[in-house]
Design a protein around this motif. Sequence first.
Motif, PDB file in Angstrom:
ATOM      1  N   VAL A  51       2.906   1.031  -8.366  1.00 43.16           N
ATOM      2  CA  VAL A  51       2.626   1.946  -7.256  1.00 43.16           C
ATOM      3  C   VAL A  51       2.972   3.372  -7.671  1.00 43.16           C
ATOM      4  CG1 VAL A  51       3.298   2.617  -4.914  1.00 43.16           C
ATOM      5  CG2 VAL A  51       2.855   0.214  -5.446  1.00 43.16           C
ATOM      6  N   GLN A  55       0.105   6.147  -7.983  1.00 45.52           N
ATOM      7  CA  GLN A  55       0.304   7.261  -7.048  1.00 45.52           C
ATOM      8  C   GLN A  55       0.376   8.578  -7.826  1.00 45.52           C
ATOM      9  OE1 GLN A  55       3.924   6.901  -4.771  1.00 45.52           O
ATOM     10  NE2 GLN A  55       3.096   8.093  -3.083  1.00 45.52           N
ATOM     11  N   PRO A 115      -1.791  -0.547  -2.145  1.00 43.40           N
ATOM     12  CA  PRO A 115      -0.523  -0.239  -1.484  1.00 43.40           C
ATOM     13  C   PRO A 115      -0.690   1.037  -0.647  1.00 43.40           C
ATOM     14  CG  PRO A 115      -0.174  -0.705  -3.813  1.00 43.40           C
ATOM     15  CD  PRO A 115      -1.661  -0.616  -3.604  1.00 43.40           C
ATOM     16  N   GLU A 117       1.012   3.687  -0.208  1.00 46.89           N
ATOM     17  CA  GLU A 117       1.315   4.955  -0.887  1.00 46.89           C
ATOM     18  C   GLU A 117       0.138   5.422  -1.736  1.00 46.89           C
ATOM     19  OE1 GLU A 117       5.128   2.402  -0.807  1.00 46.89           O
ATOM     20  OE2 GLU A 117       2.997   2.084  -1.176  1.00 46.89           O
TER      21      GLU A 117
END
Length: 195
Positions: A51, A55, A115, A117
């Motif tokens: 993640v 991100q 996810p 995020e």
Amino acid sequence: MNKPSNTADDILAAARSFIVAGGYNGFSYADIAEVIGIRKASIHHHFPSKVDLVQTLVRRYLEDAVTGMAELERNVPEPPELLRTYAGFWAQCIEDASRPFCVCALLASELPALPPEVAAEVRAYFQFLSGWLTGVIERGAAQGTLAISAVPRVEAEAFMATVHGAMLSARAYGDTAAFATIMAPTLQKLIPEAG
């Protein structure tokens, strides 16, 4: 913001390649470690989780887009040419693979499974792009250099969807000419012939 090390840049570049090839779930840290020639623990040192990695990748992609659009605006001030140049950037991506496929377009197709995020970063990219295109179309409509049939925001969303859809169609068909074929009517509708 501190500039990441070369190892972090290599990790991000490998992740981007894997996402373009197979999506968010199409790779693991083991895949990146093998490609770069480092241990998985080294990747975790830079990006504690997948993640965090994706991100950061998408956030950096957005930063590059903001910088790139500002540069484009400085070099190509007229709205019709901005739209042609933007479409041409992606046409070249499709035609000669000199630039990677739009990672955010690919991630957007996976949005429900991403996810939260990462999904938020993908949405931020699309919100930026939509805002930029809206501004270009507003200016062109006010100057009379672009012909619009809906409010600028709707025209911007339609243009953006056409660009991304044309990319996906060209990829699906394995036909590099499909991108230009799909984009041509949209550009012709927005950019009236001089005369």
